[in-house]
Enzyme design. Sequence first.
Site, PDB file in Angstrom:
ATOM      1  N   LYS A 120       0.611  -1.217  -0.043  1.00 53.61           N
ATOM      2  CA  LYS A 120       0.261  -0.260  -0.123  1.00 53.61           C
ATOM      3  C   LYS A 120       0.486   1.029  -0.059  1.00 53.61           C
ATOM      4  O   LYS A 120       0.560   2.326  -0.847  1.00 53.61           O
ATOM      5  CB  LYS A 120      -0.689  -0.017   1.218  1.00 53.61           C
ATOM      6  CG  LYS A 120      -2.218   1.308   1.289  1.00 53.61           C
ATOM      7  CD  LYS A 120      -2.741   0.963   2.517  1.00 53.61           C
ATOM      8  CE  LYS A 120      -2.218   0.892   3.286  1.00 53.61           C
ATOM      9  NZ  LYS A 120      -2.096  -0.056   4.232  1.00 53.61           N
ATOM     10  N   THR A 130       3.920   1.766  -0.936  1.00 54.07           N
ATOM     11  CA  THR A 130       4.901   1.370  -1.719  1.00 54.07           C
ATOM     12  C   THR A 130       3.585   2.035  -3.677  1.00 54.07           C
ATOM     13  O   THR A 130       4.198   2.645  -4.037  1.00 54.07           O
ATOM     14  CB  THR A 130       5.152  -0.033  -3.234  1.00 54.07           C
ATOM     15  OG1 THR A 130       5.947  -0.690  -1.195  1.00 54.07           O
ATOM     16  CG2 THR A 130       5.627  -0.155  -3.909  1.00 54.07           C
ATOM     17  N   ARG A 149       2.724   8.096   6.706  1.00 52.17           N
ATOM     18  CA  ARG A 149       2.654   7.866   8.159  1.00 52.17           C
ATOM     19  C   ARG A 149       4.238   7.557   8.379  1.00 52.17           C
ATOM     20  O   ARG A 149       4.949   7.204   7.937  1.00 52.17           O
ATOM     21  CB  ARG A 149       1.715   6.944   9.176  1.00 52.17           C
ATOM     22  CG  ARG A 149       0.473   7.104   9.071  1.00 52.17           C
ATOM     23  CD  ARG A 149      -1.013   6.163   9.696  1.00 52.17           C
ATOM     24  NE  ARG A 149      -0.072   4.702   8.676  1.00 52.17           N
ATOM     25  CZ  ARG A 149      -0.448   3.981   9.115  1.00 52.17           C
ATOM     26  NH1 ARG A 149      -0.887   3.700   9.901  1.00 52.17           N
ATOM     27  NH2 ARG A 149      -0.581   2.373   8.324  1.00 52.17           N
ATOM     28  N   LYS A 187       7.081  -6.228  10.665  1.00 55.41           N
ATOM     29  CA  LYS A 187       6.474  -5.922   9.578  1.00 55.41           C
ATOM     30  C   LYS A 187       7.300  -6.166   8.610  1.00 55.41           C
ATOM     31  O   LYS A 187       7.444  -5.228   7.847  1.00 55.41           O
ATOM     32  CB  LYS A 187       4.680  -5.005  10.147  1.00 55.41           C
ATOM     33  CG  LYS A 187       4.903  -3.995   9.026  1.00 55.41           C
ATOM     34  CD  LYS A 187       3.236  -3.632   9.022  1.00 55.41           C
ATOM     35  CE  LYS A 187       3.514  -2.988   7.928  1.00 55.41           C
ATOM     36  NZ  LYS A 187       3.353  -1.606   8.341  1.00 55.41           N
ATOM     37  N   ALA A 200      -3.409   1.091  11.940  1.00 55.78           N
ATOM     38  CA  ALA A 200      -5.195   1.537  11.996  1.00 55.78           C
ATOM     39  C   ALA A 200      -5.740   0.616  12.891  1.00 55.78           C
ATOM     40  O   ALA A 200      -7.169   0.605  12.402  1.00 55.78           O
ATOM     41  CB  ALA A 200      -5.006   1.451  10.351  1.00 55.78           C
ATOM     42  N   PHE A 249      -3.491  -0.469   6.998  1.00 53.62           N
ATOM     43  CA  PHE A 249      -4.368  -1.631   6.652  1.00 53.62           C
ATOM     44  C   PHE A 249      -5.081  -1.770   5.767  1.00 53.62           C
ATOM     45  O   PHE A 249      -4.934  -0.999   4.432  1.00 53.62           O
ATOM     46  CB  PHE A 249      -4.614  -2.558   7.767  1.00 53.62           C
ATOM     47  CG  PHE A 249      -3.691  -2.955   8.868  1.00 53.62           C
ATOM     48  CD1 PHE A 249      -2.660  -3.705   8.591  1.00 53.62           C
ATOM     49  CD2 PHE A 249      -3.193  -2.181  10.343  1.00 53.62           C
ATOM     50  CE1 PHE A 249      -0.756  -3.674   9.416  1.00 53.62           C
ATOM     51  CE2 PHE A 249      -2.866  -2.496  11.370  1.00 53.62           C
ATOM     52  CZ  PHE A 249      -1.161  -3.618  10.659  1.00 53.62           C
ATOM     53  N   PHE A 286       3.929  -9.149  -8.770  1.00 54.18           N
ATOM     54  CA  PHE A 286       4.657  -9.360  -8.790  1.00 54.18           C
ATOM     55  C   PHE A 286       5.627  -9.755  -9.112  1.00 54.18           C
ATOM     56  O   PHE A 286       4.650 -10.529 -10.632  1.00 54.18           O
ATOM     57  CB  PHE A 286       4.835 -10.449  -7.141  1.00 54.18           C
ATOM     58  CG  PHE A 286       4.717  -9.258  -5.839  1.00 54.18           C
ATOM     59  CD1 PHE A 286       5.628 -10.246  -5.262  1.00 54.18           C
ATOM     60  CD2 PHE A 286       3.893  -8.906  -5.151  1.00 54.18           C
ATOM     61  CE1 PHE A 286       6.036  -9.613  -3.836  1.00 54.18           C
ATOM     62  CE2 PHE A 286       3.814  -8.491  -4.133  1.00 54.18           C
ATOM     63  CZ  PHE A 286       4.474  -8.557  -2.977  1.00 54.18           C
ATOM     64  N   TRP A 345       6.817  -0.963  -8.237  1.00 56.40           N
ATOM     65  CA  TRP A 345       8.056  -1.523  -7.161  1.00 56.40           C
ATOM     66  C   TRP A 345       9.518  -1.697  -8.621  1.00 56.40           C
ATOM     67  O   TRP A 345      10.616  -1.913  -7.326  1.00 56.40           O
ATOM     68  CB  TRP A 345       7.713  -2.832  -6.485  1.00 56.40           C
ATOM     69  CG  TRP A 345       8.735  -3.351  -6.124  1.00 56.40           C
ATOM     70  CD1 TRP A 345       9.232  -3.174  -4.383  1.00 56.40           C
ATOM     71  CD2 TRP A 345      10.173  -4.073  -5.944  1.00 56.40           C
ATOM     72  NE1 TRP A 345      10.213  -3.973  -3.977  1.00 56.40           N
ATOM     73  CE2 TRP A 345       9.995  -4.716  -4.811  1.00 56.40           C
ATOM     74  CE3 TRP A 345       9.871  -4.665  -6.930  1.00 56.40           C
ATOM     75  CZ2 TRP A 345      11.629  -5.122  -4.491  1.00 56.40           C
ATOM     76  CZ3 TRP A 345      11.616  -5.341  -7.259  1.00 56.40           C
ATOM     77  CH2 TRP A 345      12.043  -5.543  -5.494  1.00 56.40           C
TER      78      TRP A 345
END
Length: 559
Positions: A74, A76, A97, A108, A276, A304, A384, A412
């Site tokens: 998210k 990214t 954030r 994480k 969150a 999230f 991916f 990415w």
Amino acid sequence: MAEVKSDIEIARAARKQPIQEVGGRLGIPSEHLLPFGHDKAKVSAEFIESVRGNEDGKLILVTAINPTPAGEGKTTTTVGLGDGLNRIGKKAAVCIREASLGPCFGMKGGAAGGGYAQVVPMEDMNLHFTGDFHAITSAHNLLSALIDNHIYWGNELEIDVRRVTWRRVMDMNDRALRQIVTSLGGVPNGFPREAGFDITVASEVMAILCLATDLRDLERRLGGIIVGYRRDKAPVYARDFKADGAMAVLLKDALQPNLVQTLENNPAFVHGGPFANIAHGCNSVMATTTALKLADYVVTEAGFGADLGAEKFFDIKCRKAGLKPSAAVIVATVRALKMNGGVKKDDLGIEDVEAVKKGCANLGRHIENVKQFGVPAIVAINHFHTDTPAEIEAVKAYVAAEGEEAVLCRHWAEGSAGAEELAQKVVALAEGAVSQFAPLYHDDMPLFDKIDTIVKRIYRGSGAIADKTVRAQLKQWEDQGYGKLPVCMAKTQYSFSTDPNLRGAPVDHAVPVREVRLSAGAGFVVAICGEIMTMPGLPKVPSAEKIVLNEQGYIEGLF
């Protein structure tokens, strides 16, 4: 196949511009940038005040499906979209954030994006950054110390020591501190009582800093914190200890938004960091509203999945700050959809179109939920290298059947070039469709009904359940004038239910509300559901075990 560089290697090789040049692109004079080194700065309160009359740009929310160990990307995608918008000629800024040390050393990882869609300096952002979290921790614990000191010196306010609700905080995962006893050791150390620690990102002070509009509003909100109750159950406030002034002093610099840059030297505001799953999951109002005055497009994220972050962004942040988002991007990956379809993590590299189709139910639920708020939405498939054409086509076909569009994104691996199509689609959506944004519930709805509405309409549960103690507490707060506040659900991020192992799109599950907390200063009621903890623990093998300084003095293992 060429060797894939780690995020930290890519970030370290970045060609950063002096932060004054980055700020200049938004029209921020160098004298209003308070530098922390050459590559990060705080934006002065004077400048923020001077642009309040500017017209707002368009606000784009990036949210996602429920997170899985497979990864969604998210942040990214938020960074990639911001770079993509600048690439197609739009004046865009990113608002995300700050990272908590807990996840960085836990499981994480950090919160600066990934690959070639990152915000830098990555190492600083994921560690101490500009000291905002330390200031929040200090201000929070100053209030804790003042409470116990007041009780020690005679308890003039007649606080019931059994009903002190203000816990201490630290910015680290430590399950051993969830429940503690303080003031042991005899008369010199005060009156022993049960207490505990939350992680800093769950602190009401964090929420207050992220919702405050200026220094005076910050101090007013701090004074309104309820720290406990007297024997007659009347609330005791932080202002009763004259704590609000000293707390505001500790937070005066932390309140100013931080400006950094993406790998492509585009402006990014990184400020505040409530989780969150246990807090409201959005960056600061100060950063978002300032960015909207300076850029044509502001891309922000909510933590999230959309069931938590987006719901709180809409129902708490937008409601409180008067924001009106123009569009939303829902991030999904083929890998995560396959996990929602029942595939184990070790098998995600094997093509499984049927699992993708099955897992799309989770994506569909989030699309429906975002549309409930009247905000136009588009799906970003974060690519991916293991994704197959058939799997990607399955996602696109599912989303099309839902009446929306899915765009394959390669930010990415390719940076802004990989998000160019998404940027064009978002501009068309934001400028073509008219946002009919409205929160899920109105202010006058009773507090328990607000909780129940979220459970039924967002989680698709049968309803919220709570014992008489919880319901009585909510009723008491309504009688004290807090009934118009929104609610902040503290719930597992992994599922629409309170069972983290129940993936996909479950329905008709009950959501037990274990406890409720009043964040009167921040302006919301927290409903703690299921087994969610406001102080996380470390996993069996914490990331901290792999984070070291190498022989050259560089950090390794941070991600």
